[in-house]
Design a protein around this motif. Sequence first.
Motif, mmCIF file in Angstrom:
data_model
loop_
_atom_site.group_PDB
_atom_site.id
_atom_site.type_symbol
_atom_site.label_atom_id
_atom_site.label_comp_id
_atom_site.label_asym_id
_atom_site.label_seq_id
_atom_site.Cartn_x
_atom_site.Cartn_y
_atom_site.Cartn_z
ATOM 1 N N ASN A 179 0.923 -1.364 -0.068
ATOM 2 C CA ASN A 179 -0.027 0.038 0.104
ATOM 3 C C ASN A 179 0.712 1.367 -0.096
ATOM 4 N N ALA A 180 1.998 1.235 0.585
ATOM 5 C CA ALA A 180 2.812 2.434 0.789
ATOM 6 C C ALA A 180 3.565 2.630 -0.683
ATOM 7 N N VAL A 181 3.895 1.760 -1.261
ATOM 8 C CA VAL A 181 4.663 1.727 -2.729
ATOM 9 C C VAL A 181 3.488 2.059 -3.554
ATOM 10 N N MET A 182 2.342 1.551 -3.493
ATOM 11 C CA MET A 182 1.272 2.114 -4.468
ATOM 12 C C MET A 182 0.946 3.470 -4.215
ATOM 13 N N ALA A 183 0.803 3.660 -2.855
ATOM 14 C CA ALA A 183 0.374 5.513 -2.755
ATOM 15 C C ALA A 183 1.454 6.220 -3.223
ATOM 16 N N LEU A 184 2.843 5.787 -3.178
ATOM 17 C CA LEU A 184 3.951 6.891 -3.516
ATOM 18 C C LEU A 184 3.935 6.705 -5.067
ATOM 19 N N CYS A 185 3.652 5.388 -5.944
ATOM 20 C CA CYS A 185 3.737 5.597 -7.206
ATOM 21 C C CYS A 185 2.684 6.406 -7.758
ATOM 22 N N ARG A 186 1.366 6.431 -7.134
ATOM 23 C CA ARG A 186 0.414 7.227 -7.589
ATOM 24 C C ARG A 186 0.441 8.459 -7.248
ATOM 25 N N ALA A 187 1.206 9.166 -6.392
ATOM 26 C CA ALA A 187 1.083 10.374 -5.708
ATOM 27 C C ALA A 187 1.678 11.198 -6.899
ATOM 28 N N THR A 188 1.354 12.501 -6.883
ATOM 29 C CA THR A 188 1.831 13.482 -7.559
ATOM 30 C C THR A 188 3.371 13.809 -7.230
ATOM 31 N N LYS A 189 4.407 13.909 -7.843
ATOM 32 C CA LYS A 189 5.636 14.007 -7.640
ATOM 33 C C LYS A 189 6.155 15.468 -7.707
ATOM 34 N N CYS A 190 7.131 15.853 -6.740
ATOM 35 C CA CYS A 190 7.645 17.292 -6.906
ATOM 36 C C CYS A 190 8.852 17.221 -5.856
ATOM 37 N N ARG A 191 9.990 17.511 -6.473
ATOM 38 C CA ARG A 191 11.270 17.678 -5.668
ATOM 39 C C ARG A 191 11.518 19.109 -5.108
ATOM 40 N N ASP A 192 10.529 19.978 -4.925
ATOM 41 C CA ASP A 192 10.733 21.285 -4.646
ATOM 42 C C ASP A 192 11.356 21.521 -3.233
ATOM 43 N N SER A 193 10.941 20.827 -2.117
ATOM 44 C CA SER A 193 11.372 20.945 -0.661
ATOM 45 C C SER A 193 12.902 20.370 -0.775
ATOM 46 N N ASP A 194 13.142 19.374 -1.622
ATOM 47 C CA ASP A 194 14.823 18.850 -1.554
ATOM 48 C C ASP A 194 15.474 20.102 -2.085
#
Length: 135
Positions: A104-119
């Motif tokens: 479930n964690a992997v699926m949530a992360l894969c489906r999430a909108t990605k953004c590296r702004d904080s990094d």
Amino acid sequence: MLVLGRLSQDETLAYRTVNKLDTFEVASALQKAVRRGDEKQALHWVFELTASGLAGLAFKRLETIVWEDVGVTDQLASLYARRAIEDAKEWFPDRPTWKLAIANAVMALCRATKCRDSDNIQVLVRMERAKGIGP
């Protein structure tokens, strides 16, 4: 309950997975699969690490992905993934449901909108501070 050790990159490189793969490359492949949204591939790499006695590395990498690649952009996915990772860590290896939690964690992360702004912003501010630039 899983006890997470702290491995340096050099220590991690000294290990090989059960399939003789470099652990650092497997952890990197996990993060790249999540960034591409490839759930099956990402979960494959998580199970490669856990089967190799490196569950701590797999869980820590997923936590890093939450903060580096998703963060505030998809707060619900971040919270959900963090909770699922915490449950998996608590249940590993005694309760088989750790696998469901980590999936479930992997699926949530894969489906999430990605953004590296904080990094990106934290790197920028630290670089500026090192040069004496600040408020």
